[in-house]
Design an enzyme around this catalytic site. Structure first.
Site, short mmCIF file in Angstrom:
data_model
loop_
_atom_site.label_atom_id
_atom_site.label_comp_id
_atom_site.label_asym_id
_atom_site.label_seq_id
_atom_site.Cartn_x
_atom_site.Cartn_y
_atom_site.Cartn_z
N LYS A 16 -9.14 -0.38 -9.89
CA LYS A 16 -10.16 0.21 -9.00
C LYS A 16 -10.67 1.55 -9.51
CE LYS A 16 -7.69 0.55 -5.21
NZ LYS A 16 -6.36 0.06 -5.58
N ARG A 91 -6.77 1.66 3.79
CA ARG A 91 -5.58 0.96 3.31
C ARG A 91 -4.83 0.28 4.44
NH1 ARG A 91 -4.65 3.90 -1.73
NH2 ARG A 91 -2.88 3.10 -2.88
N ARG A 130 1.56 0.40 -19.87
CA ARG A 130 1.18 1.80 -19.63
C ARG A 130 2.35 2.74 -19.91
NH1 ARG A 130 -1.73 0.59 -15.02
NH2 ARG A 130 -0.06 1.21 -13.64
N ARG A 140 3.18 9.05 -14.37
CA ARG A 140 3.11 9.49 -12.98
C ARG A 140 4.38 9.09 -12.24
NH1 ARG A 140 -2.35 7.24 -10.40
NH2 ARG A 140 -0.95 6.56 -8.76
N ARG A 151 4.99 -0.57 -3.65
CA ARG A 151 3.56 -0.42 -3.36
C ARG A 151 2.89 -1.78 -3.12
NH1 ARG A 151 0.44 3.99 -5.49
NH2 ARG A 151 -0.36 2.83 -7.23
P1 AMP Z 1 -3.63 5.58 -5.21
O1 AMP Z 1 -3.91 6.57 -6.29
O2 AMP Z 1 -4.87 5.15 -4.46
O3 AMP Z 1 -2.84 4.40 -5.67
O4 AMP Z 1 -2.72 6.33 -4.13
C1 AMP Z 1 -1.47 6.87 -4.45
C2 AMP Z 1 -0.64 7.05 -3.19
O5 AMP Z 1 -1.30 7.93 -2.28
C3 AMP Z 1 -0.41 5.79 -2.37
O6 AMP Z 1 0.68 5.02 -2.86
C4 AMP Z 1 -0.14 6.34 -0.99
O7 AMP Z 1 1.17 6.89 -0.89
C5 AMP Z 1 -1.12 7.50 -0.92
N1 AMP Z 1 -2.44 7.07 -0.39
C6 AMP Z 1 -3.63 7.04 -1.06
N2 AMP Z 1 -4.62 6.61 -0.26
C7 AMP Z 1 -4.04 6.36 0.94
C8 AMP Z 1 -4.55 5.87 2.18
N3 AMP Z 1 -5.84 5.54 2.34
N4 AMP Z 1 -3.66 5.73 3.21
C9 AMP Z 1 -2.37 6.07 3.07
N5 AMP Z 1 -1.83 6.51 1.95
C10 AMP Z 1 -2.66 6.67 0.87
#
Ligand code: AMP
Length: 194
Positions: A16, A91, A130, A140, A151
């Site tokens: 994404k 989410r 990765r 990360r 996740r």
């Molecule tokens: P991402 O980079 O989008 O994969 O987000 C990394 C982490 O941030 C996720 O695993 C969640 O812990 C938190 N996170 C990001 N966006 C959201 C969201 N919309 N709702 C809840 N937690 C979020």
């Protein structure tokens, strides 16, 4: 040109962010990644960042209330006037409902919800590649197999149920995200550019 509002959906590591960045410049859309916003808060050492770090490292979700507030405040800023790509938000179904309410209140509409569909097994293969490429110490904290497993559980239980919600509204487009990056981009462009 009317400004577009697009949501990218898909599992963690499904591409994404990469695709949103590619489309951002081409269509004048602003990529809003809630993950990036949270990581910025973690780096800045804010109170929110301190709370979010532990949750993110465990692969769990930050509360709907915090996330909805973060996006509500962000989408009205000037750099979003040309349109947005939401990457990582909503989410949960409550986040999707809150997004609908906030857009309606601002007389804004959603144009498309695009799911980059990728099977779990491919995501595990990608994470191994990765990790090997990045080398130790450069990965990360939430980018490892154990956290990916968590996740993905969260994705299937809490995020995937949003898809039928948008399908009923006639907004959902599905792209096979396991294809080559260029192929995925081309398919995205045929949706976003139409
Ligand atoms: P991402 O980079 O989008 O994969 O987000 C990394 C982490 O941030 C996720 O695993 C969640 O812990 C938190 N996170 C990001 N966006 C959201 C969201 N919309 N709702 C809840 N937690 C979020």
């Amino acid at each position: 040109m009317s400004s577009k509002r697009i949501i990218f959906m898909g599992p963690p590591g499904g591409g994404k962010g990469t695709q949103a960045q590619l489309l951002e410049s081409k269509y004048g859309l602003k990529q809003l990644s809630t993950g990036d916003m949270l990581r910025a808060a973690v780096s800045a050492g804010t109170e929110l960042g301190k709370q979010a770090k532990a949750i993110m490292d465990e692969g769990k979700l930050v509360s709907d209330e915090i996330m909805v507030g973060m996006i509500a405040e962000r989408i009205t800023q000037d750099d979003c006037a040309g349109g947005i790509i939401l990457d990582g938000f909503p989410r949960t179904v409550p986040q999707a409902e809150a997004l609908d309410a906030m857009l309606a209140e601002k007389s804004m509409q959603l144009d498309a919800v695009i799911e980059l569909r990728v099977e779990d097994s491919i995501l595990f293969d990608r994470i191994k590649t990765r990790a090997a490429q990045a080398g130790e110490g450069n990965v990360r904290a939430d980018d490892n197999e154990e956290t990916l497993r968590k996740r993905l559980e969260v994705y299937h239980a809490q995020t995937a149920p949003i898809l039928p919600y948008y399908e009923k509204k006639g907004l959902l487009h599905v792209i096979d995200g396991s294809q080559a990056i260029d192929t995925v981009t081309a398919e995205l462009e045929s949706i976003v550019g139409s």
